[in-house]
Design a protein around this motif. Structure first.
Motif, PDB file in Angstrom:
ATOM      1  N   PRO A  76     -17.384  -2.502 -19.567  1.00  0.00           N
ATOM      2  CA  PRO A  76     -16.941  -1.734 -20.346  1.00  0.00           C
ATOM      3  C   PRO A  76     -17.070  -0.101 -20.087  1.00  0.00           C
ATOM      4  O   PRO A  76     -18.455   0.008 -19.575  1.00  0.00           O
ATOM      5  N   LEU A  77     -16.322   0.906 -20.637  1.00  0.00           N
ATOM      6  CA  LEU A  77     -16.873   2.288 -20.298  1.00  0.00           C
ATOM      7  C   LEU A  77     -17.281   2.799 -21.615  1.00  0.00           C
ATOM      8  O   LEU A  77     -17.121   2.448 -22.824  1.00  0.00           O
ATOM      9  N   PRO A  78     -18.539   3.525 -21.564  1.00  0.00           N
ATOM     10  CA  PRO A  78     -19.260   4.128 -22.731  1.00  0.00           C
ATOM     11  C   PRO A  78     -18.268   5.444 -23.190  1.00  0.00           C
ATOM     12  O   PRO A  78     -17.796   6.033 -22.461  1.00  0.00           O
ATOM     13  N   MET A  79     -18.081   5.398 -24.475  1.00  0.00           N
ATOM     14  CA  MET A  79     -17.756   6.438 -25.013  1.00  0.00           C
ATOM     15  C   MET A  79     -18.607   7.668 -24.885  1.00  0.00           C
ATOM     16  O   MET A  79     -19.635   7.830 -24.613  1.00  0.00           O
ATOM     17  N   PRO A  80     -17.781   8.894 -24.774  1.00  0.00           N
ATOM     18  CA  PRO A  80     -18.549  10.108 -24.659  1.00  0.00           C
ATOM     19  C   PRO A  80     -19.678  10.200 -25.477  1.00  0.00           C
ATOM     20  O   PRO A  80     -20.913  10.632 -24.891  1.00  0.00           O
ATOM     21  N   GLN A  81     -19.655   9.948 -26.883  1.00  0.00           N
ATOM     22  CA  GLN A  81     -20.777  10.126 -27.695  1.00  0.00           C
ATOM     23  C   GLN A  81     -21.825   9.114 -27.306  1.00  0.00           C
ATOM     24  O   GLN A  81     -23.294   9.373 -27.264  1.00  0.00           O
ATOM     25  N   LEU A 103     -32.918   2.732 -30.758  1.00  0.00           N
ATOM     26  CA  LEU A 103     -31.642   3.369 -30.561  1.00  0.00           C
ATOM     27  C   LEU A 103     -31.176   3.324 -29.268  1.00  0.00           C
ATOM     28  O   LEU A 103     -29.969   3.004 -28.912  1.00  0.00           O
ATOM     29  N   LEU A 104     -32.025   3.318 -28.136  1.00  0.00           N
ATOM     30  CA  LEU A 104     -31.376   3.051 -26.962  1.00  0.00           C
ATOM     31  C   LEU A 104     -30.975   1.753 -26.644  1.00  0.00           C
ATOM     32  O   LEU A 104     -30.102   1.507 -26.051  1.00  0.00           O
ATOM     33  N   ILE A 105     -31.809   0.560 -27.464  1.00  0.00           N
ATOM     34  CA  ILE A 105     -31.362  -0.652 -27.268  1.00  0.00           C
ATOM     35  C   ILE A 105     -30.041  -0.939 -27.712  1.00  0.00           C
ATOM     36  O   ILE A 105     -29.090  -1.407 -27.106  1.00  0.00           O
ATOM     37  N   HIS A 106     -29.960  -0.061 -29.123  1.00  0.00           N
ATOM     38  CA  HIS A 106     -28.367  -0.163 -29.550  1.00  0.00           C
ATOM     39  C   HIS A 106     -27.393   0.426 -28.598  1.00  0.00           C
ATOM     40  O   HIS A 106     -26.152  -0.028 -28.440  1.00  0.00           O
ATOM     41  N   SER A 107     -27.559   1.635 -28.011  1.00  0.00           N
ATOM     42  CA  SER A 107     -26.601   2.291 -27.430  1.00  0.00           C
ATOM     43  C   SER A 107     -26.365   1.497 -25.956  1.00  0.00           C
ATOM     44  O   SER A 107     -25.266   2.069 -25.217  1.00  0.00           O
ATOM     45  N   THR A 108     -27.070   0.884 -25.460  1.00  0.00           N
ATOM     46  CA  THR A 108     -26.970  -0.028 -24.251  1.00  0.00           C
ATOM     47  C   THR A 108     -26.650  -1.353 -24.350  1.00  0.00           C
ATOM     48  O   THR A 108     -26.453  -1.792 -23.330  1.00  0.00           O
ATOM     49  N   GLU A 109     -26.784  -2.004 -25.713  1.00  0.00           N
ATOM     50  CA  GLU A 109     -26.481  -3.561 -25.392  1.00  0.00           C
ATOM     51  C   GLU A 109     -25.290  -4.106 -25.241  1.00  0.00           C
ATOM     52  O   GLU A 109     -25.002  -5.276 -25.023  1.00  0.00           O
ATOM     53  N   MET A 110     -24.194  -3.435 -25.315  1.00  0.00           N
ATOM     54  CA  MET A 110     -22.981  -3.748 -25.033  1.00  0.00           C
ATOM     55  C   MET A 110     -22.475  -3.652 -23.539  1.00  0.00           C
ATOM     56  O   MET A 110     -21.285  -3.997 -23.205  1.00  0.00           O
ATOM     57  N   ALA A 154     -27.900  -2.434 -20.208  1.00  0.00           N
ATOM     58  CA  ALA A 154     -28.870  -3.005 -20.935  1.00  0.00           C
ATOM     59  C   ALA A 154     -30.252  -3.172 -19.848  1.00  0.00           C
ATOM     60  O   ALA A 154     -31.233  -3.051 -20.232  1.00  0.00           O
ATOM     61  N   GLU A 155     -29.872  -3.347 -18.683  1.00  0.00           N
ATOM     62  CA  GLU A 155     -30.887  -3.710 -17.651  1.00  0.00           C
ATOM     63  C   GLU A 155     -31.747  -2.260 -17.840  1.00  0.00           C
ATOM     64  O   GLU A 155     -33.048  -2.250 -17.469  1.00  0.00           O
ATOM     65  N   THR A 156     -31.143  -1.077 -17.826  1.00  0.00           N
ATOM     66  CA  THR A 156     -31.875   0.222 -17.861  1.00  0.00           C
ATOM     67  C   THR A 156     -32.785   0.342 -18.963  1.00  0.00           C
ATOM     68  O   THR A 156     -33.543   1.188 -19.061  1.00  0.00           O
ATOM     69  N   ALA A 157     -32.581  -0.468 -20.088  1.00  0.00           N
ATOM     70  CA  ALA A 157     -33.412  -0.499 -21.493  1.00  0.00           C
ATOM     71  C   ALA A 157     -34.454  -1.483 -21.360  1.00  0.00           C
ATOM     72  O   ALA A 157     -35.251  -1.516 -22.541  1.00  0.00           O
ATOM     73  N   LEU A 158     -34.625  -2.203 -20.319  1.00  0.00           N
ATOM     74  CA  LEU A 158     -35.845  -3.380 -20.517  1.00  0.00           C
ATOM     75  C   LEU A 158     -37.292  -2.578 -20.788  1.00  0.00           C
ATOM     76  O   LEU A 158     -38.037  -3.286 -21.246  1.00  0.00           O
ATOM     77  N   SER A 159     -37.381  -1.464 -19.903  1.00  0.00           N
ATOM     78  CA  SER A 159     -38.741  -0.912 -20.266  1.00  0.00           C
ATOM     79  C   SER A 159     -38.885  -0.709 -21.810  1.00  0.00           C
ATOM     80  O   SER A 159     -40.107  -0.993 -22.283  1.00  0.00           O
ATOM     81  N   SER A 160     -37.752  -0.104 -22.407  1.00  0.00           N
ATOM     82  CA  SER A 160     -38.036   0.377 -23.803  1.00  0.00           C
ATOM     83  C   SER A 160     -38.235  -0.823 -24.466  1.00  0.00           C
ATOM     84  O   SER A 160     -38.994  -0.727 -25.461  1.00  0.00           O
ATOM     85  N   MET A 179     -35.116  -6.449 -32.237  1.00  0.00           N
ATOM     86  CA  MET A 179     -34.277  -5.734 -31.508  1.00  0.00           C
ATOM     87  C   MET A 179     -34.490  -5.888 -29.879  1.00  0.00           C
ATOM     88  O   MET A 179     -33.311  -5.642 -29.163  1.00  0.00           O
ATOM     89  N   THR A 180     -35.655  -6.100 -29.688  1.00  0.00           N
ATOM     90  CA  THR A 180     -35.909  -5.878 -28.160  1.00  0.00           C
ATOM     91  C   THR A 180     -35.231  -7.295 -27.533  1.00  0.00           C
ATOM     92  O   THR A 180     -34.854  -7.330 -26.477  1.00  0.00           O
ATOM     93  N   SER A 181     -35.030  -8.386 -28.486  1.00  0.00           N
ATOM     94  CA  SER A 181     -34.126  -9.419 -27.777  1.00  0.00           C
ATOM     95  C   SER A 181     -32.718  -9.276 -27.603  1.00  0.00           C
ATOM     96  O   SER A 181     -32.253  -9.996 -26.828  1.00  0.00           O
ATOM     97  N   HIS A 182     -32.511  -8.130 -28.116  1.00  0.00           N
ATOM     98  CA  HIS A 182     -30.865  -7.955 -27.768  1.00  0.00           C
ATOM     99  C   HIS A 182     -30.729  -7.415 -26.361  1.00  0.00           C
ATOM    100  O   HIS A 182     -29.746  -7.905 -25.520  1.00  0.00           O
ATOM    101  N   THR A 183     -31.746  -6.575 -25.728  1.00  0.00           N
ATOM    102  CA  THR A 183     -31.665  -6.496 -24.492  1.00  0.00           C
ATOM    103  C   THR A 183     -31.869  -7.545 -23.531  1.00  0.00           C
ATOM    104  O   THR A 183     -31.434  -7.746 -22.697  1.00  0.00           O
ATOM    105  N   TYR A 184     -32.933  -8.323 -24.204  1.00  0.00           N
ATOM    106  CA  TYR A 184     -33.742  -9.452 -23.165  1.00  0.00           C
ATOM    107  C   TYR A 184     -32.341 -10.408 -23.156  1.00  0.00           C
ATOM    108  O   TYR A 184     -32.008 -10.995 -22.045  1.00  0.00           O
ATOM    109  N   LEU A 185     -31.884 -10.668 -24.256  1.00  0.00           N
ATOM    110  CA  LEU A 185     -30.606 -11.646 -24.202  1.00  0.00           C
ATOM    111  C   LEU A 185     -29.235 -11.287 -23.229  1.00  0.00           C
ATOM    112  O   LEU A 185     -28.845 -11.860 -22.390  1.00  0.00           O
TER     113      LEU A 185
END
Length: 183
Positions: A58-63, A88-95, A100-106, A125-131
């Protein structure tokens, strides 16, 4: 309309940052990221990415691109310690699996910093990235912590945020990770 309100909020935050010479203010950056993300939300869905079919990422929207960049700047300056930026980073990357890989540290920092608190939503919320990244056991553990926090709230006759969602995620993560006894 919700989108127009989000646009006005984002524009006002941009103006404030410039007028008051607060371009590097971390909290204003996070609020601006949130305002940008809100422009992509409907009451029941987030539209941070545009689907390109099943064979293409998927392509990220400009926002999404701008908000994610702002959040990453805040996390870099704060050494990964701003919980709302992490959330918010988890939300912005989870799809996006790649993002999502880049949000693991967060996710790791957020869970470590909230594990002993009664903060079910941030713990969960952390589980969204892990999943999304195939780390099912870590996703399970995040939800175990969140469900325990839910239980503590319920023992005091308080309503926690999203206990059903946390429990369902716990079961799904356990099953996907082959941990049937935990499910």
């Amino acid at each position: 309309d919700r989108r127009a309100a989000g646009e006005r909020y984002a524009e006002r935050l941009r103006s404030l940052r410039e007028e008051m010479n607060l371009l590097e203010d971390i909290d204003l950056k996070v609020f601006l990221a949130e305002a940008l993300m809100l422009q992509l939300c409907t009451p029941n869905e987030w539209h941070f990415y545009h689907g390109e079919g099943v064979t293409r990422a998927p392509l990220p929207m400009p926002q999404t691109v701008e908000s994610t960049q702002l959040l990453r700047e805040v996390l870099e300056v704060t050494n990964q310690t701003h919980p709302y930026a992490q959330h918010l980073l988890i939300h912005s990357t989870e799809m996006s699996n790649i993002q999502a890989e880049t949000a693991l540290s967060s996710a790791e920092h957020l869970l470590a910093n909230t594990a002993k608190l009664q903060d079910q939503h941030l713990q969960h919320m952390t589980s969204h990235t892990y999943l999304r990244t195939g780390r099912y056991h870590q996703a399970l553990l995040s939800n175990v912590v969140a469900v325990r926090s839910d239980d503590a709230y319920l023992q005091h006759h308080w309503m926690p945020y999203g206990p059903g969602h946390n429990s369902v995620f716990l079961v799904c993560c356990a099953l996907w990770g082959g941990e049937k006894a935990e499910a």
